[in-house]
Design a protein around this motif. Structure first.
Motif, PDB file in Angstrom:
ATOM      1  N   CYS A  30      77.603  93.238  48.935  1.00 47.69           N
ATOM      2  CA  CYS A  30      77.945  93.669  47.539  1.00 47.69           C
ATOM      3  C   CYS A  30      79.363  94.432  47.743  1.00 47.69           C
ATOM      4  O   CYS A  30      80.155  94.188  46.651  1.00 47.69           O
ATOM      5  CB  CYS A  30      76.956  94.842  47.315  1.00 47.69           C
ATOM      6  SG  CYS A  30      75.203  94.172  46.769  1.00 47.69           S
ATOM      7  N   ARG A  31      79.767  95.166  48.543  1.00 45.37           N
ATOM      8  CA  ARG A  31      80.846  95.770  48.761  1.00 45.37           C
ATOM      9  C   ARG A  31      82.311  94.741  48.744  1.00 45.37           C
ATOM     10  O   ARG A  31      83.207  94.879  48.227  1.00 45.37           O
ATOM     11  CB  ARG A  31      81.096  96.708  49.958  1.00 45.37           C
ATOM     12  CG  ARG A  31      80.199  98.030  49.696  1.00 45.37           C
ATOM     13  CD  ARG A  31      80.420  99.006  50.780  1.00 45.37           C
ATOM     14  NE  ARG A  31      79.887 100.268  50.249  1.00 45.37           N
ATOM     15  CZ  ARG A  31      78.957 101.022  51.079  1.00 45.37           C
ATOM     16  NH1 ARG A  31      78.859 100.670  52.383  1.00 45.37           N
ATOM     17  NH2 ARG A  31      78.394 101.875  50.477  1.00 45.37           N
ATOM     18  N   GLU A  32      81.889  93.754  49.438  1.00 37.83           N
ATOM     19  CA  GLU A  32      82.883  92.770  49.643  1.00 37.83           C
ATOM     20  C   GLU A  32      82.989  92.124  48.076  1.00 37.83           C
ATOM     21  O   GLU A  32      84.088  91.492  47.894  1.00 37.83           O
ATOM     22  CB  GLU A  32      82.670  91.607  50.513  1.00 37.83           C
ATOM     23  CG  GLU A  32      82.712  92.072  51.970  1.00 37.83           C
ATOM     24  CD  GLU A  32      82.046  91.234  52.900  1.00 37.83           C
ATOM     25  OE1 GLU A  32      81.942  90.114  52.735  1.00 37.83           O
ATOM     26  OE2 GLU A  32      81.881  91.566  53.943  1.00 37.83           O
ATOM     27  N   ASN A  33      81.895  91.958  47.303  1.00 37.27           N
ATOM     28  CA  ASN A  33      82.237  91.151  46.125  1.00 37.27           C
ATOM     29  C   ASN A  33      82.034  92.009  44.954  1.00 37.27           C
ATOM     30  O   ASN A  33      81.952  91.776  43.900  1.00 37.27           O
ATOM     31  CB  ASN A  33      80.857  90.275  46.039  1.00 37.27           C
ATOM     32  CG  ASN A  33      81.191  89.156  47.096  1.00 37.27           C
ATOM     33  OD1 ASN A  33      82.050  88.414  46.866  1.00 37.27           O
ATOM     34  ND2 ASN A  33      80.513  89.170  48.227  1.00 37.27           N
ATOM     35  N   GLY A  34      82.249  93.335  44.985  1.00 34.13           N
ATOM     36  CA  GLY A  34      82.299  94.345  43.994  1.00 34.13           C
ATOM     37  C   GLY A  34      80.870  94.539  43.163  1.00 34.13           C
ATOM     38  O   GLY A  34      80.950  94.734  42.094  1.00 34.13           O
ATOM     39  N   ILE A  35      79.932  94.425  43.858  1.00 32.02           N
ATOM     40  CA  ILE A  35      78.601  94.404  43.202  1.00 32.02           C
ATOM     41  C   ILE A  35      78.001  95.797  43.598  1.00 32.02           C
ATOM     42  O   ILE A  35      78.036  96.367  44.839  1.00 32.02           O
ATOM     43  CB  ILE A  35      77.589  93.465  44.027  1.00 32.02           C
ATOM     44  CG1 ILE A  35      78.242  91.792  43.678  1.00 32.02           C
ATOM     45  CG2 ILE A  35      76.222  93.468  43.410  1.00 32.02           C
ATOM     46  CD1 ILE A  35      77.318  90.832  44.634  1.00 32.02           C
ATOM     47  N   PRO A  36      77.218  96.626  42.634  1.00 28.53           N
ATOM     48  CA  PRO A  36      76.985  98.115  42.754  1.00 28.53           C
ATOM     49  C   PRO A  36      75.996  97.935  44.128  1.00 28.53           C
ATOM     50  O   PRO A  36      75.114  97.016  44.185  1.00 28.53           O
ATOM     51  CB  PRO A  36      76.470  98.488  41.522  1.00 28.53           C
ATOM     52  CG  PRO A  36      77.102  97.315  40.533  1.00 28.53           C
ATOM     53  CD  PRO A  36      77.220  96.073  41.500  1.00 28.53           C
ATOM     54  N   VAL A  37      75.954  99.027  44.907  1.00 28.25           N
ATOM     55  CA  VAL A  37      75.065  99.119  45.906  1.00 28.25           C
ATOM     56  C   VAL A  37      74.160 100.258  45.735  1.00 28.25           C
ATOM     57  O   VAL A  37      73.416 100.448  46.808  1.00 28.25           O
ATOM     58  CB  VAL A  37      75.851  99.409  47.226  1.00 28.25           C
ATOM     59  CG1 VAL A  37      76.838  98.224  47.638  1.00 28.25           C
ATOM     60  CG2 VAL A  37      76.705 100.833  47.297  1.00 28.25           C
ATOM     61  N   SER A  38      73.894 100.950  44.583  1.00 30.99           N
ATOM     62  CA  SER A  38      72.894 101.817  44.482  1.00 30.99           C
ATOM     63  C   SER A  38      71.625 101.137  44.456  1.00 30.99           C
ATOM     64  O   SER A  38      71.343  99.933  43.985  1.00 30.99           O
ATOM     65  CB  SER A  38      73.199 102.512  43.158  1.00 30.99           C
ATOM     66  OG  SER A  38      73.104 101.795  41.987  1.00 30.99           O
ATOM     67  N   GLY A  39      70.601 101.932  44.596  1.00 31.15           N
ATOM     68  CA  GLY A  39      69.175 101.643  44.445  1.00 31.15           C
ATOM     69  C   GLY A  39      68.570 101.143  45.766  1.00 31.15           C
ATOM     70  O   GLY A  39      69.127 101.167  47.013  1.00 31.15           O
ATOM     71  N   GLY A  40      67.285 100.467  45.944  1.00 33.86           N
ATOM     72  CA  GLY A  40      66.588 100.194  47.109  1.00 33.86           C
ATOM     73  C   GLY A  40      67.151  98.665  47.162  1.00 33.86           C
ATOM     74  O   GLY A  40      67.918  98.120  46.850  1.00 33.86           O
TER      75      GLY A  40
END
Length: 194
Positions: A30-40
């Protein structure tokens, strides 16, 4: 044995969902692709699958739940919306239930799903949850696949060690498909028994 594919942009969502990835691997992707990492883990998995299918980033919910602040708790107090386990709540339950009280997962869910009921009803629910737990299997939520696997492994293999269960789990999570225990997973420890 099939090798688990690397988690990258070229993976299709069906294949991605067919394999087990640690939450840390999902967060890194997610971090590499700009995707939010919040949540389960389940929420992150859904965002990654959407990204792999569409190339688009699905935003995370931004609404923050605000916990209602209550000054005192007694048996007639109503369970507040957006319940949050706090030291005040813990002290209340320990006073009525005893020092053995703990916020187990099933009880936390009950509290969050029963806004408006009284704390007296919560105490009764706690005792019921504990009784059900004593009687047999408790349901383990989907995101805890490892826990479910290990419990099922031991139910089928009395006398085996945790080390053997973990070897079988590591073997299983590399395979395509579900991550539930099957007797055929014992192949992972068969060589050690010869």
């Amino acid at each position: 044995m099939n090798s688990r594919p690397a988690l990258d942009k070229n993976l299709d969502s069906k294949t991605f969902r067919d394999y087990y990835y640690l939450k840390e691997e999902l967060v890194d992707f997610c971090r590499e692709n700009g995707i939010p990492v919040s949540g389960g883990k389940l929420e992150i998995t859904d965002r990654i699958a959407y990204f792999l299918d569409t190339g688009k980033i699905l935003s995370a919910p931004t609404e923050r739940k605000k916990a209602t602040v209550i000054s005192t708790i007694n048996e007639d107090t109503k369970i507040e919306a957006n319940f949050v386990c706090s030291e005040k709540h813990r002290a209340f339950f320990k006073e009525y239930i005893g020092s053995s009280f703990s916020f187990n997962v099933a009880f936390q869910k009950w509290l969050k799903n029963n806004t408006g009921k009284t704390y007296k009803e919560a105490i009764d629910a706690y005792y019921q949850i504990i009784e059900e737990k004593k009687k047999g299997k408790t349901k383990i939520d989907k995101q805890f696949e490892y826990n479910t696997y290990i419990r099922d492994f031991f139910a089928d293999n009395k006398g085996k060690s945790l080390e053997e269960a973990i070897k079988c789990w590591k073997y299983k999570k590399q395979l395509q498909g579900h991550n539930r225990y099957e007797r055929t997973d014992l192949i992972a420890i068969a060589d050690a028994e010869i």
